[in-house]
Scaffold this active site. Structure first.
Site, PDB file in Angstrom:
ATOM      1  CB  THR A 159      33.463  40.635  33.243  1.00 51.29           C
ATOM      2  OG1 THR A 159      33.066  41.886  32.707  1.00 51.29           O
ATOM      3  CG2 THR A 159      34.374  40.559  32.991  1.00 51.29           C
ATOM      4  CG  ASP A 171      38.030  41.506  53.111  1.00 48.02           C
ATOM      5  OD1 ASP A 171      39.032  41.404  52.739  1.00 48.02           O
ATOM      6  OD2 ASP A 171      37.581  42.444  54.261  1.00 48.02           O
ATOM      7  CE1 TYR A 219      42.646  47.296  35.134  1.00 50.08           C
ATOM      8  CE2 TYR A 219      43.862  47.496  33.068  1.00 50.08           C
ATOM      9  CZ  TYR A 219      43.115  46.709  33.976  1.00 50.08           C
ATOM     10  OH  TYR A 219      42.892  45.403  33.518  1.00 50.08           O
ATOM     11  CE  LYS A 248      44.896  44.218  36.563  1.00 45.92           C
ATOM     12  NZ  LYS A 248      44.047  42.799  36.460  1.00 45.92           N
TER      13      LYS A 248
END
Length: 307
Positions: free
Chosen positions: A225, A91, A190, A194
């Site tokens: 994906t 994790d 987002y 990034k």
């Protein structure tokens, strides 16, 4: 499908850690490193016995019953392709587990040549909304993308750096999204996450440069994906039948970019830079698994907010 790298170096004897490698870009990168002969420590939370349990929203939206992929699946495929895959449940939000991961790599392999920062929590809060003003996006997106995304990369890099520095060589590659500093309109969290990853790679390069260790950010285009394919109700064998996926590339395309960088004796010339996979394909001469040299990703008109 072309399982063998083309115009790419051998990484026989090299040791890599790929975080978040159960699926998506991490899996594609791990497989290409394996095809190049590397030993790859494949990390993530999803095991065959216990898949990660925090993807409820995106599973429902994708029509999937369980999270696809596991670290064991990826590690076994790495070995089948010619490398040595080692599955390690980790994790990456837990610093103690990350420290133990790199201590294990040092004990077992005695070296580390490549860290690929890819563990990403953004999918865990995805609610199906791609574009909205920032005040309508939930703050859970911040927590997923920064606390379980950007922070993951920083923690892994902090634990790997002392080993790389002692060796006096190596590479940290951070997966990101970058289109020449354009703004990804409609997804502020987002875009910020990034941009932070790209800046992280740049900043780490400044501290690592004197030690012969390179740090780069690597940006794929729109990847097919497992979640993208499921969302379009198709699979890797039939994606050509979906016109909406015409601009996509396989996750192994970025894998080939990472292999090219890891095998480049002059990679220090690129340290600190954000690099697009399509540009690297042209420079190093590799193609995607279907033989196409997919062009560098560029946002279409109207997607650029001018930042």
């Amino acid at each position: 499908m072309n399982d063998q790298p083309n115009a790419l170096p051998s990484l026989q004897g090299r040791v890599a850690v790929v975080t978040g490698a159960s699926r998506g870009a991490g899996r594609g990168i791990a497989l290409e490193l394996g095809a190049a002969g590397a030993t790859v420590y494949v990390t993530g939370r999803s095991t065959r016995a216990q898949p990660a349990d925090s993807y409820g929203q995106i599973l429902a939206l994708s029509g999937l019953q369980r999270v696809p992929g596991s670290i064991e699946d990826t590690a076994e495929e790495v070995t089948r392709l010619g490398g040595q895959g080692v599955a390690v449940r980790c994790d990456h939000t837990d610093e103690a587990q990350v420290r133990e991961l790199f201590a294990r790599v040092e004990r077992e392999a005695g070296r580390l040549d490549l860290l690929v920062n890819n563990a990403w929590g953004g999918h865990e809060s995805f609610n199906g909304v791609f574009e909205a003003p920032f005040w309508e996006h939930p703050l859970s997106n911040w927590e997923a993308m920064f606390d379980r995304g950007v922070r993951n990369h920083l923690v892994a890099s902090r634990c790997a750096a002392p080993l790389l520095v002692r060796q006096g060589h190596g590479l940290i590659a951070t997966t990101t999204f970058w289109d020449r500093d354009r703004y990804l309109r409609g997804s502020l969290f987002y875009d910020l996450a990034k941009a932070a990853m790209t800046r992280l790679a740049f900043g780490m390069a400044q501290d690592l440069r004197a030690h012969g260790v390179a740090s780069v950010a690597v940006s794929p285009g729109w990847m097919r994906t497992e979640f993208v394919l499921a969302g379009h109700q198709t699979d890797e064998a039939h994606w050509h039948e979906r016109p909406a996926l015409a601009r996509t590339e396989s996750p192994r395309y970025i894998g080939r970019a990472i292999v090219a960088l890891a095998g480049d004796a002059n990679v220090m010339h690129k340290t600190g830079r954000a690099l697009r996979v399509g540009d690297l394909a042209r420079e190093y001469g590799f193609t995607d698994i279907d033989g196409r040299q997919v062009a560098p990703f560029e946002m279409e008109d109207g997607e650029d907010g001018g930042a």
